[in-house]
Design a protein around this motif. Sequence first.
Motif, PDB file in Angstrom:
ATOM      1  N   LEU A  15       0.896  -1.342  -0.070  1.00 25.75           N
ATOM      2  CA  LEU A  15       0.124   0.023  -0.061  1.00 25.75           C
ATOM      3  C   LEU A  15       0.711   1.117   0.061  1.00 25.75           C
ATOM      4  CD1 LEU A  15      -2.991  -0.796   2.626  1.00 25.75           C
ATOM      5  CD2 LEU A  15      -2.848  -0.811   0.085  1.00 25.75           C
ATOM      6  N   ALA A  16       1.921   1.139   0.397  1.00 24.64           N
ATOM      7  CA  ALA A  16       3.095   2.423   0.498  1.00 24.64           C
ATOM      8  C   ALA A  16       3.240   2.692  -0.900  1.00 24.64           C
ATOM      9  CB  ALA A  16       4.248   2.039   1.232  1.00 24.64           C
ATOM     10  N   ASP A  17       3.284   2.033  -1.770  1.00 25.27           N
ATOM     11  CA  ASP A  17       3.786   2.081  -3.320  1.00 25.27           C
ATOM     12  C   ASP A  17       2.531   2.718  -3.797  1.00 25.27           C
ATOM     13  OD1 ASP A  17       6.407   1.130  -3.627  1.00 25.27           O
ATOM     14  OD2 ASP A  17       5.343  -0.802  -2.970  1.00 25.27           O
ATOM     15  N   ILE A  18       1.215   2.369  -3.269  1.00 25.76           N
ATOM     16  CA  ILE A  18       0.027   3.185  -4.094  1.00 25.76           C
ATOM     17  C   ILE A  18      -0.097   4.484  -3.578  1.00 25.76           C
ATOM     18  CG2 ILE A  18      -2.524   3.253  -3.784  1.00 25.76           C
ATOM     19  CD1 ILE A  18      -2.419   0.085  -3.605  1.00 25.76           C
ATOM     20  N   VAL A  19       0.263   5.135  -2.285  1.00 24.73           N
ATOM     21  CA  VAL A  19       0.059   6.169  -1.962  1.00 24.73           C
ATOM     22  C   VAL A  19       1.314   7.300  -2.297  1.00 24.73           C
ATOM     23  CG1 VAL A  19      -1.366   5.496   0.025  1.00 24.73           C
ATOM     24  CG2 VAL A  19       1.053   6.029   0.512  1.00 24.73           C
ATOM     25  N   LEU A  20       2.321   6.495  -2.503  1.00 21.98           N
ATOM     26  CA  LEU A  20       3.530   7.238  -2.774  1.00 21.98           C
ATOM     27  C   LEU A  20       3.445   7.309  -4.487  1.00 21.98           C
ATOM     28  CD1 LEU A  20       6.071   6.199  -0.268  1.00 21.98           C
ATOM     29  CD2 LEU A  20       5.104   8.539  -0.323  1.00 21.98           C
ATOM     30  N   GLY A  21       2.977   6.392  -5.009  1.00 22.09           N
ATOM     31  CA  GLY A  21       3.001   6.580  -6.591  1.00 22.09           C
ATOM     32  C   GLY A  21       2.097   7.604  -7.097  1.00 22.09           C
ATOM     33  N   LEU A  22       1.074   7.790  -6.364  1.00 22.97           N
ATOM     34  CA  LEU A  22       0.293   8.941  -6.652  1.00 22.97           C
ATOM     35  C   LEU A  22       0.905  10.364  -6.213  1.00 22.97           C
ATOM     36  CD1 LEU A  22      -2.797   9.124  -7.710  1.00 22.97           C
ATOM     37  CD2 LEU A  22      -2.165   6.785  -6.833  1.00 22.97           C
ATOM     38  N   ALA A  23       1.731  10.471  -5.194  1.00 22.57           N
ATOM     39  CA  ALA A  23       2.523  11.432  -4.798  1.00 22.57           C
ATOM     40  C   ALA A  23       3.458  11.831  -6.038  1.00 22.57           C
ATOM     41  CB  ALA A  23       3.019  11.385  -3.529  1.00 22.57           C
ATOM     42  N   LEU A  24       4.380  10.675  -6.498  1.00 25.88           N
ATOM     43  CA  LEU A  24       5.272  10.744  -7.359  1.00 25.88           C
ATOM     44  C   LEU A  24       4.621  11.381  -8.765  1.00 25.88           C
ATOM     45  CD1 LEU A  24       8.117   9.976  -8.496  1.00 25.88           C
ATOM     46  CD2 LEU A  24       7.454   7.929  -9.156  1.00 25.88           C
ATOM     47  N   ASN A  25       3.663  10.832  -9.178  1.00 22.16           N
ATOM     48  CA  ASN A  25       2.910  11.520 -10.275  1.00 22.16           C
ATOM     49  C   ASN A  25       2.640  12.889 -10.241  1.00 22.16           C
ATOM     50  OD1 ASN A  25       1.406  11.068 -13.014  1.00 22.16           O
ATOM     51  ND2 ASN A  25      -0.171  11.756 -11.491  1.00 22.16           N
ATOM     52  N   ARG A  26       2.250  13.339  -9.246  1.00 21.93           N
ATOM     53  CA  ARG A  26       1.866  15.003  -8.996  1.00 21.93           C
ATOM     54  C   ARG A  26       3.160  15.564  -8.875  1.00 21.93           C
ATOM     55  NH1 ARG A  26      -2.643  17.139  -5.233  1.00 21.93           N
ATOM     56  NH2 ARG A  26      -3.579  16.510  -6.933  1.00 21.93           N
ATOM     57  N   TRP A  27       4.254  15.228  -8.423  1.00 20.78           N
ATOM     58  CA  TRP A  27       5.546  15.475  -8.286  1.00 20.78           C
ATOM     59  C   TRP A  27       5.982  15.991  -9.959  1.00 20.78           C
ATOM     60  CZ3 TRP A  27      10.694  13.684  -8.427  1.00 20.78           C
ATOM     61  CH2 TRP A  27      11.714  14.684  -8.321  1.00 20.78           C
ATOM     62  N   ARG A  28       6.059  14.818 -10.309  1.00 18.61           N
ATOM     63  CA  ARG A  28       6.569  14.833 -11.995  1.00 18.61           C
ATOM     64  C   ARG A  28       5.749  15.607 -12.677  1.00 18.61           C
ATOM     65  NH1 ARG A  28       9.732  10.007 -13.878  1.00 18.61           N
ATOM     66  NH2 ARG A  28       8.369  10.218 -15.774  1.00 18.61           N
ATOM     67  N   SER A  29       4.398  16.008 -12.489  1.00 14.94           N
ATOM     68  CA  SER A  29       3.582  16.578 -13.323  1.00 14.94           C
ATOM     69  C   SER A  29       3.337  18.029 -13.113  1.00 14.94           C
ATOM     70  CB  SER A  29       1.935  15.879 -13.182  1.00 14.94           C
ATOM     71  OG  SER A  29       1.952  14.566 -13.635  1.00 14.94           O
ATOM     72  N   THR A  30       3.943  18.735 -11.995  1.00 17.21           N
ATOM     73  CA  THR A  30       3.945  19.764 -11.684  1.00 17.21           C
ATOM     74  C   THR A  30       5.178  20.707 -12.132  1.00 17.21           C
ATOM     75  OG1 THR A  30       2.671  19.374  -9.680  1.00 17.21           O
ATOM     76  CG2 THR A  30       3.979  21.534  -9.653  1.00 17.21           C
ATOM     77  N   PRO A  31       4.827  21.929 -12.597  1.00 20.30           N
ATOM     78  CA  PRO A  31       5.913  22.599 -13.416  1.00 20.30           C
ATOM     79  C   PRO A  31       6.880  23.354 -12.369  1.00 20.30           C
ATOM     80  CG  PRO A  31       3.898  23.741 -14.052  1.00 20.30           C
ATOM     81  CD  PRO A  31       3.833  22.520 -12.967  1.00 20.30           C
ATOM     82  N   ILE A  32       7.744  22.493 -11.704  1.00 22.25           N
ATOM     83  CA  ILE A  32       8.764  23.107 -10.672  1.00 22.25           C
ATOM     84  C   ILE A  32       9.987  22.609 -11.213  1.00 22.25           C
ATOM     85  CG2 ILE A  32       7.126  23.462  -8.849  1.00 22.25           C
ATOM     86  CD1 ILE A  32       8.374  20.884  -7.875  1.00 22.25           C
ATOM     87  N   ASP A  33      11.144  23.228 -10.796  1.00 23.13           N
ATOM     88  CA  ASP A  33      12.599  22.642 -10.903  1.00 23.13           C
ATOM     89  C   ASP A  33      12.730  21.267 -10.082  1.00 23.13           C
ATOM     90  OD1 ASP A  33      13.329  24.656 -12.955  1.00 23.13           O
ATOM     91  OD2 ASP A  33      13.806  26.059 -11.337  1.00 23.13           O
TER      92      ASP A  33
END
Length: 207
Positions: A160-178
Amino acid sequence: MKILGKSSSINVRKVLWTCVEVGADFEHIEYGSGTNGDVNTPDFLHHNPNAMVPVLIDQGQSLWESNSICRYLAMKYQRQDLLPVEPMPRAQVEKWMDWQLGDVNNAWRYAFLSKVRQSPSHQDPQLCAQSAQSWNQFMLILERQLACTEAYVNGSQFTLADIVLGLALNRWRSTPIDRPQTPALDRYFDLLMQRPGYVRYGANGIA
């Protein structure tokens, strides 16, 4: 079993992905987005007094808080691979789930609302930069963990840790920040993309 929540919600999507992983038979009802369900009605507030999604309705009872719903689903379908029953292995999974909810979420909030949601009240450049920096620091903690495990957050087993962090990772990759270079996170993303539930509900074009 019913899941109430809007498809764009990161917390709803983690629940929907968990449903796929456990093989749940469920109905997803769009709720909380525009005209698709008012979360402030007495009926919805009966299910969740916080007026927030997701909500799971099962066996005549309601459950709210996305990580709690994910835990419930793993236990209901006896998926000890996703959430172990032994105290220490279980705590190792839950610490990352709690870290995502308490630390990572608080770090990204301002930058995400500024850059993706274009919130007028979140346009202070300094606060946005501070949020992005804090967000990057937390993701580098995950980077170091994954460099050690060379697979999933807790090792070779998907949890389950990979599910919640997988969503967090996608958000991080999708947000236009350095962002810093993160080869372990890149490998992890590719690994998660092999799971149909992540393709459908995680990295599905929505931050």
